[in-house]
Design a protein around this motif. Structure first.
Motif, mmCIF file in Angstrom:
data_model
loop_
_atom_site.group_PDB
_atom_site.id
_atom_site.type_symbol
_atom_site.label_atom_id
_atom_site.label_comp_id
_atom_site.label_asym_id
_atom_site.label_seq_id
_atom_site.Cartn_x
_atom_site.Cartn_y
_atom_site.Cartn_z
ATOM 1 N N ILE A 22 73.834 -79.983 60.901
ATOM 2 C CA ILE A 22 74.164 -79.787 62.314
ATOM 3 C C ILE A 22 73.482 -80.821 63.216
ATOM 4 N N GLU A 23 72.229 -81.147 62.914
ATOM 5 C CA GLU A 23 71.516 -82.093 63.793
ATOM 6 C C GLU A 23 72.182 -83.479 63.782
ATOM 7 N N ALA A 24 72.538 -83.965 62.588
ATOM 8 C CA ALA A 24 73.191 -85.282 62.478
ATOM 9 C C ALA A 24 74.543 -85.264 63.199
ATOM 10 N N TYR A 25 75.264 -84.160 63.055
ATOM 11 C CA TYR A 25 76.564 -83.987 63.699
ATOM 12 C C TYR A 25 76.418 -84.021 65.224
ATOM 13 N N TYR A 26 75.461 -83.256 65.730
ATOM 14 C CA TYR A 26 75.224 -83.173 67.175
ATOM 15 C C TYR A 26 74.781 -84.533 67.718
ATOM 16 N N THR A 27 73.963 -85.231 66.945
ATOM 17 C CA THR A 27 73.493 -86.560 67.349
ATOM 18 C C THR A 27 74.671 -87.529 67.448
ATOM 19 N N HIS A 28 75.624 -87.414 66.527
ATOM 20 C CA HIS A 28 76.804 -88.283 66.557
ATOM 21 C C HIS A 28 77.647 -87.999 67.792
ATOM 22 N N ILE A 29 77.831 -86.720 68.118
ATOM 23 C CA ILE A 29 78.591 -86.337 69.312
ATOM 24 C C ILE A 29 77.924 -86.920 70.557
ATOM 25 N N ARG A 31 76.446 -89.641 70.877
ATOM 26 C CA ARG A 31 76.415 -91.105 70.765
ATOM 27 C C ARG A 31 75.046 -91.641 70.343
ATOM 28 N N GLY A 32 74.475 -90.972 69.331
ATOM 29 C CA GLY A 32 73.233 -91.459 68.752
ATOM 30 C C GLY A 32 71.971 -90.902 69.387
ATOM 31 N N HIS A 33 72.131 -90.082 70.439
ATOM 32 C CA HIS A 33 70.951 -89.472 71.073
ATOM 33 C C HIS A 33 70.716 -88.093 70.459
ATOM 34 N N PRO A 34 69.598 -87.891 69.756
ATOM 35 C CA PRO A 34 69.365 -86.576 69.139
ATOM 36 C C PRO A 34 69.279 -85.477 70.196
ATOM 37 N N PRO A 35 69.754 -84.256 69.857
ATOM 38 C CA PRO A 35 69.639 -83.148 70.813
ATOM 39 C C PRO A 35 68.179 -82.719 70.959
ATOM 40 N N THR A 36 67.874 -82.066 72.074
ATOM 41 C CA THR A 36 66.541 -81.491 72.226
ATOM 42 C C THR A 36 66.436 -80.305 71.263
ATOM 43 N N PRO A 37 65.223 -79.876 70.911
ATOM 44 C CA PRO A 37 65.093 -78.702 70.033
ATOM 45 C C PRO A 37 65.847 -77.477 70.574
ATOM 46 N N LEU A 43 73.046 -74.503 69.437
ATOM 47 C CA LEU A 43 74.246 -74.765 68.635
ATOM 48 C C LEU A 43 74.185 -74.033 67.299
ATOM 49 N N LYS A 44 72.986 -74.046 66.675
ATOM 50 C CA LYS A 44 72.842 -73.334 65.390
ATOM 51 C C LYS A 44 73.142 -71.851 65.556
ATOM 52 N N LYS A 45 72.696 -71.286 66.678
ATOM 53 C CA LYS A 45 72.927 -69.848 66.919
ATOM 54 C C LYS A 45 74.416 -69.546 67.052
ATOM 55 N N ARG A 46 75.151 -70.468 67.660
ATOM 56 C CA ARG A 46 76.600 -70.264 67.801
ATOM 57 C C ARG A 46 77.267 -70.222 66.432
ATOM 58 N N TYR A 47 76.877 -71.157 65.566
ATOM 59 C CA TYR A 47 77.446 -71.175 64.206
ATOM 60 C C TYR A 47 77.068 -69.906 63.438
#
Length: 319
Positions: A22-29, A31-37, A43-47
């Motif tokens: 999920i983290e790599a996926y979110y980072t790609h969305i 544009r290369g900026h990692p999400p905050t914790p 996002l993990k909770k939604r899944y």
């Protein structure tokens, strides 16, 4: 008889295959900026909240690609169609799909997106990436841009509306408000005269007409959390408005902008909208997603074949 070997690049947004992706996926969305914790946790909770767990999401797309290949080869036996996945934000990426076709010796291909409505920001972006890679690899490829009023698509969606309306037992059909929804996009597409909102309205009108529904409206959903304004009204605001101002008690959501069970359907509607509906005292249901509905698969097969026939000798210039 030698069959023409045609590659079909089936493009979609993509979802990670497991929780640890999920983290790599979110980072790609982003544009290369990692999400905050905090963003990552949200996002993990939604899944995790989705009924049946995380994994059906990716499997839905895999099934659609397999089913489309089978449908194409059954309906058009003079060709040998081979489908390849190309995802926007996960592996195999759009560029990977193009490379695999070339490696398999394919010289002629058609690209299609698992989204019936064209926007330069959505389908246009997929096409641009595929075209650039194909040009680099010397692959002749043309693209289906939209198929939002294909008769079989409208038939499949209206059948689902009718099936869902039957689940409102004891409620006259015209007392159920049908709300068609699609993924919101930034408002700036309006200045660009983008066809996306108009195509969605045409789909909604065609489905309502075929299903014999007069009590309907359109709403947007799943807007991004950015500083720029997105298209509205949002479905959550619409639910509040129709309950408080019009005393609507029965609502059917038909997410015409989505073709399979993804996060925007299983979380944004089934969990978020349902929770609000319960709070407001609304009985809320939604239509079943198309997934591998034979009519949807035939829609895709029809538009892929039509594109192939239209561009048999070359490829369409996009933009």
């Amino acid at each position: 008889m030698h069959k023409r070997h045609v590659g079909v690049l089936v493009m979609s947004y993509g979802t990670p295959e497991s929780m640890d992706q999920i983290e790599a996926y979110y980072t790609h969305i982003r544009r290369g900026h990692p999400p905050t914790p905090e963003q990552l946790e949200a996002l993990k909770k939604r899944y995790e909240a989705i009924v049946g767990g995380f994994f059906p999401l990716r499997e839905n797309t895999n099934n659609q690609v397999r089913s489309l290949e089978e449908t194409l080869n059954r309906i058009y036996p003079d060709f040998r169609f081979q489908c390849y996945q190309g995802l926007k934000h996960a592996s195999p990426f759009i560029e990977d799909g193009v490379e695999r076709m070339v490696k398999d010796g394919i010289t002629q291909a058609v690209g299609v997106v698992l989204a019936p409505h064209y926007s330069v920001m959505s389908v246009g972006g997929y096409i641009k990436r595929a075209k650039e890679k194909a040009d680099e690899q010397g692959l002749s490829i043309s693209f289906v841009k939209s198929y939002h009023v294909h008769p079989k698509l409208i038939e499949a969606l209206s059948a689902r509306v009718n099936q869902a309306l039957e689940r409102f037992e004891g409620i006259p059909r015209d007392q159920v408000r049908v709300i068609f929804t699609a993924h919101s996009l930034p408002e700036k597409i309006l200045e660009m005269k983008d066809p996306y909102p108009e195509q969605l309205m045409e789909t909604s009108e065609a489905v309502a007409r075929q299903a014999g529904v007069s009590n309907w409206q359109f709403a947007w959903q799943s807007a991004g959390q950015t500083e720029t304004p997105w298209l509205g009204p949002d479905i959550l605001d619409v639910l509040r408005t129709i309950r408080n101002e019009e005393r609507v008690e029965n609502v059917l959501i038909c997410p015409v902008g989505f073709v399979s069970d993804h996060l925007e359907v299983l979380y944004d509607i089934d969990i978020e909208c349902q929770a609000l509906a319960k709070e407001l005292g609304i009985r809320l249901k939604r239509t079943e997603s198309l997934n591998t509905d034979p009519l949807y698969m035939e829609t895709l097969a029809d538009v892929v074949y039509a594109q192939l026939e239209r561009n048999g000798s070359g490829y369409e210039r996009i933009g």
